[in-house]
Design a protein around this motif. Structure first.
Motif, PDB file in Angstrom:
ATOM      1  N   ARG A 212      45.698  49.419  40.333  1.00 17.52           N
ATOM      2  CA  ARG A 212      47.164  49.306  40.396  1.00 17.52           C
ATOM      3  C   ARG A 212      47.703  49.806  41.731  1.00 17.52           C
ATOM      4  O   ARG A 212      48.725  49.333  42.229  1.00 17.52           O
ATOM      5  CB  ARG A 212      47.813  50.117  39.262  1.00 17.52           C
ATOM      6  CG  ARG A 212      47.580  49.576  37.870  1.00 17.52           C
ATOM      7  CD  ARG A 212      48.322  50.394  36.830  1.00 17.52           C
ATOM      8  NE  ARG A 212      47.791  50.131  35.516  1.00 17.52           N
ATOM      9  CZ  ARG A 212      47.036  50.997  34.820  1.00 17.52           C
ATOM     10  NH1 ARG A 212      46.778  52.199  35.321  1.00 17.52           N
ATOM     11  NH2 ARG A 212      46.566  50.673  33.633  1.00 17.52           N
TER      12      ARG A 212
ATOM     13  N   GLU B  61      45.448  42.316  34.931  1.00 12.87           N
ATOM     14  CA  GLU B  61      46.644  43.162  35.024  1.00 12.87           C
ATOM     15  C   GLU B  61      47.089  43.368  36.468  1.00 12.87           C
ATOM     16  O   GLU B  61      48.288  43.352  36.767  1.00 12.87           O
ATOM     17  CB  GLU B  61      46.383  44.528  34.391  1.00 12.87           C
ATOM     18  CG  GLU B  61      47.585  45.469  34.503  1.00 12.87           C
ATOM     19  CD  GLU B  61      47.269  46.918  34.235  1.00 12.87           C
ATOM     20  OE1 GLU B  61      48.082  47.765  34.649  1.00 12.87           O
ATOM     21  OE2 GLU B  61      46.221  47.217  33.638  1.00 12.87           O
ATOM     22  N   THR B  62      46.136  43.591  37.375  1.00 12.58           N
ATOM     23  CA  THR B  62      46.479  44.047  38.721  1.00 12.58           C
ATOM     24  C   THR B  62      46.340  42.980  39.798  1.00 12.58           C
ATOM     25  O   THR B  62      46.913  43.128  40.887  1.00 12.58           O
ATOM     26  CB  THR B  62      45.580  45.235  39.117  1.00 12.58           C
ATOM     27  OG1 THR B  62      44.219  44.783  39.250  1.00 12.58           O
ATOM     28  CG2 THR B  62      45.670  46.342  38.078  1.00 12.58           C
TER      29      THR B  62
ATOM     30  N   ARG C 199      43.726  42.557  41.467  1.00 12.89           N
ATOM     31  CA  ARG C 199      42.763  43.073  42.440  1.00 12.89           C
ATOM     32  C   ARG C 199      41.368  42.540  42.163  1.00 12.89           C
ATOM     33  O   ARG C 199      41.047  42.144  41.037  1.00 12.89           O
ATOM     34  CB  ARG C 199      42.741  44.599  42.412  1.00 12.89           C
ATOM     35  CG  ARG C 199      44.078  45.227  42.742  1.00 12.89           C
ATOM     36  CD  ARG C 199      44.485  44.969  44.179  1.00 12.89           C
ATOM     37  NE  ARG C 199      45.887  45.302  44.402  1.00 12.89           N
ATOM     38  CZ  ARG C 199      46.516  45.134  45.552  1.00 12.89           C
ATOM     39  NH1 ARG C 199      45.872  44.628  46.586  1.00 12.89           N
ATOM     40  NH2 ARG C 199      47.797  45.449  45.666  1.00 12.89           N
TER      41      ARG C 199
END
Length: 267
Positions: A30, A55-56, A58
């Protein structure tokens, strides 16, 4: 997204398919890091990596590895370097305790050796590899996940001794790897994870009553402290083991402290 603490950095989080390791890996992602996760179970590991990536956004690299195996540690570090080209952050989160309630006098010595190999020597092994691969020339930060049992009596003699070794190792590495690399540790008390709940003998509210802050720990408590110690905000902190215990170490008897007011959140 710019100006994130770990933008363009790469992290290796050991034993991160669940629990505190997962929470730390997710928080680093995050805050901008590309993250590699290790664990022994391939499917839970891939699911954890998939969830963090979704979610991120990345890059997240799952690596099947056993912390105690030297070849697995080497393969994990090699995979990070091959994929990300760097290794700025190392989080050692491994800990086993197969001799949970065994008195010291009755301990099987082979079992104790496995615990020291996994809980302390593997941390040194990973740090040596990270140092050689990247940190010696470019710097970085290392975080050891320890426990309050390293410095207190919890009737888990082998586990506590192995984590006490990790405590001392953290201090020695911090001294010897400075100024390029900072080495710190977190020492949580009871944190709500699947592992801790599996060994708890009392319900959460009973455990929580013994903590001045009125609750047990959550994964986010650990992840945010980990991110702080790994970040530039902690640039003048090394060799520290931070207890995260809800005030337990300074607690008076529970009957001297009123419970939190109903409906009032405890922060």
């Amino acid at each position: 997204m710019t100006n994130l603490p770990f933008q363009d950095q790469a992290a290796l989080v050991v034993s991160a398919s669940r629990g505190m390791g997962y929470e730390i890996a997710a928080e680093l992602a995050r805050q901008g890091a590309s993250v590699a996760l290790t664990a022994r179970g391939e499917e839970p590991l891939r699911e954890a990596a998939r969830t963090i990536h979704e979610e991120t956004g990345r890059r997240v690299l799952p690596i099947t590895a056993h912390s105690r195996e030297e070849k697995d540690r080497q393969a994990a570090v090699d995979a990070v370097m091959d994929t990300f080209g760097r290794l700025d952050l190392l989080v050692f989160n491994t800990g086993i305790n197969p001799a949970l309630d065994t008195p010291a006098i009755d301990l099987d010595l082979d079992c104790v050796r496995r615990m020291f190999d996994t809980n302390a020597l593997a941390a040194l092994g990973y740090t040596q590899l990270a140092w050689q691969a990247w940190m010696k020339d470019h710097g970085g930060a290392v975080l050891m996940m320890n426990t309050v049992a390293a410095t207190s009596v919890f009737r888990m003699p082998a586990y506590s001794a192995s984590k006490a070794a990790l405590h001392r190792l953290t201090e020695d590495l911090a001294d010897q790897l400075a100024p390029r690399v900072r080495v710190n540790a977190l020492a949580p008390a009871f944190v709500r994870t699947g592992f801790m709940e599996s060994i708890a003998t009392l319900p959460d509210d009973t455990i929580a009553a013994s903590y001045p802050l009125g609750r047990v720990g959550e994964g986010a408590d650990i992840a945010q402290a980990a991110a702080f110690l790994l970040s530039p905000r902690a640039s003048w902190i090394t060799g520290v083991t931070l207890r995260i215990d809800g005030g337990k170490s300074v607690a008076t008897a529970t009957h001297d402290r009123p419970p939190p007011a109903p409906g009032r959140p405890v922060h």
